[in-house]
Write an enzyme that holds these catalytic residues in place. Structure first.
Site, PDB file in Angstrom:
ATOM      1  N   ALA A 113       0.831  -1.209   0.000  1.00  0.00           N
ATOM      2  CA  ALA A 113       0.000   0.000   0.000  1.00  0.00           C
ATOM      3  C   ALA A 113       0.866   1.260   0.000  1.00  0.00           C
ATOM      4  O   ALA A 113       0.519   2.267  -0.606  1.00  0.00           O
ATOM      5  CB  ALA A 113      -0.909  -0.008   1.212  1.00  0.00           C
ATOM      6  N   CYS A 114       2.047   1.188   0.654  1.00  0.00           N
ATOM      7  CA  CYS A 114       2.873   2.386   0.767  1.00  0.00           C
ATOM      8  C   CYS A 114       3.588   2.729  -0.539  1.00  0.00           C
ATOM      9  O   CYS A 114       4.276   3.719  -0.639  1.00  0.00           O
ATOM     10  CB  CYS A 114       3.862   2.262   1.918  1.00  0.00           C
TER      11      CYS A 114
END
Ligand SMILES: Cc1ncc(COP(=O)(O)O)c(C=O)c1O
Length: 443
Positions: A378-379
């Site tokens: 997600a990052c």
């Protein structure tokens, strides 16, 4: 099936459903969240204890009067629950702000310890740390930073392209006289591959006995268990690790974390990154966040009680998802990126690609009307069009990795939602490819 009945009867995981505006004729499009490796919603019981603690346990846990005592008791109970979840001792747990802090704390601590103990011997060596090429950025980046600053030397051991795992022999081969830490994640966040941590710990322990005789530093073993907790049994004794990272928001808890340290301060040294008011026995000072700690404890208690049901349910739904993908798309077009023959993986993670020149992961996800998922960590969601380095490290070909989607199911995901998602994907592919004659025209 008991697990499915118990786990699907509420609105969790459907938090993204769009509310209607009241006046519309067509129903709002249903959203299905399948990004539980990115984060999870809070369990209702967790919200309840967090709320209660906010209302009733606002006292400073260090205060000697009843309001403080109440907060301290809540923190002690949470610590006990975390210890039970991982088969460790409560005194070996300290609370942190999350996985990033826990991982950084381990790395900086072992470097400080090496500097303290070895510089006295005047051998001038810098500490050496061993990790693998598919770690989360909260391991990779602090290690790269220390290497760039020439404070430490680091070996990034490649994972096997056959198993997706780091091989125990390769870790052992990377060890040098100045090695003081091996850090390898328990489960990978993109592929779900389980790493051979127990075997690594055993081999490092045996090596440590030999090294002690030659006056070489002890090698400590750390595992980042962010993705494994709540999805499979995690036991620090079975794993044999010295440090283990705990991240609340991956198991339906709040966005804080903890660090397990075997024999904290006695068997295993820990050097704080922060200095302050003495909380957490000075290892992590700062007035405790009682409500979030209460919630983390509750989330841990639920994992201890229910992990087998959670695991069975997620495995059932994930396996159904893979079955449906293979049935609905031409088998030759689907590549299951997280299936490595003979390798264990998380029960909830399905990383796959649909082959085709127009079907890059991000492009396909943008066309989906129901599915909420990601293309990798997600990052990294801002890194357009670059295939996941984790998948490339695992030997997934560039063209396949570029089309990858990571779907991760949760405790309340249903087979009916899988059906919706597979239909959504089929329609998104059809829109991107146009009529059969147009396929491949834009490559
Ligand atoms: C494997 C792994 N480690 C560490 C973290 C970091 O957790 P946080 O961002 O909550 O600090 C994550 C979160 O994505 C993760 O997946």
């Amino acid at each position: 099936m008991e697990a499915a009945v118990a786990l699907t009867g509420d609105a969790r995981g459907r938090a993204a459903s769009q509310p209607g505006d009241g006046g519309e004729k067509t129903p709002p499009e249903r959203k299905v969240y399948m990004d539980y490796n990115a984060t999870t919603p809070l369990e209702p019981e967790v919200i309840q204890v967090v709320t209660e603690a906010m209302r009733e346990a606002w006292g400073n846990p260090s205060s000697p009067y009843p309001a403080g005592k109440k907060a301290k008791d809540i923190i002690d109970t949470a610590r006990d629950n975390l210890a039970k979840m991982i088969g460790g001792k409560p005194q070996d747990i300290i609370f942190t702000s999350g996985g990033t802090e826990s991982n950084n704390l381990v790395i900086h601590s072992v470097v400080r310890h090496f500097q303290h103990t070895r510089s006295a011997e005047g051998d001038g060596a810098v500490p050496h740390l061993v990790t693998c090429t598919v770690e989360h950025d909260s391991i990779r980046l602090p290690l790269e930073h220390l290497a760039n600053e020439q404070v430490a030397a680091v070996t990034f051991v490649p994972v096997s392209k056959v198993s997706g795992q780091v091989e125990v022999e390769d870790i052992l081969a990377a060890v040098r006289p100045a090695t003081c830490l091996v850090t390898v994640m328990l489960a990978n966040n993109e592929t779900g591959v389980i790493m051979p941590i127990a075997e690594i710990s055993q081999r490092i322990k045996a090596l440590n006995r030999k090294r002690a005789a030659s006056g070489l530093p002890v090698i400590l073993v750390h595992t980042d268990a962010a993705q494994a907790l709540g999805k499979r049994r995690v036991d620090v004794e079975a794993l044999g690790v010295d440090f283990l990272t705990i991240v609340g928001h991956k198991f339906y808890g709040p966005r804080i974390g903890a660090l397990y340290v075997r024999g904290l301060g006695e068997l295993t040294p820990l050097y704080p990154m922060l200095f302050g008011g003495g909380q957490e026995r000075n290892f992590r000072p700062g007035t405790e966040n009682t409500p979030m700690i209460a919630g983390l404890g509750k989330a841990a208690e639920l994992v201890t009680k229910n992990w087998e049901a959670y695991e069975a349910h997620m495995r059932d739904v994930r396996d159904y998802l893979e079955e449906r993908l293979l049935a609905e798309f031409d088998k030759q077009r689907i590549h299951l990126n997280s299936r490595f023959p003979g390798t264990e993986r998380l029960p909830n993670t399905c990383n796959f690609s649909i082959r085709g020149p127009q079907l890059q992961g991000r492009v396909l996800l943008a066309q989906c009307r129901t599915l909420l998922a990601s293309v990798g960590a997600a990052c990294h969601s801002d890194q357009v069009d670059r295939p996941s380095p984790v998948l490339l490290s695992c030997g997934i070909p560039f063209d396949v990795a570029r089309n990858a989607l990571r779907l991760s199911v949760g405790r309340s995901t249903t087979r009916a939602e899988v059906d919706l998602v597979v239909q959504d994907l089929k329609q998104a592919v059809a829109r991107l490819e146009g009529p059969p004659g147009a396929r491949g025209a834009s490559s």
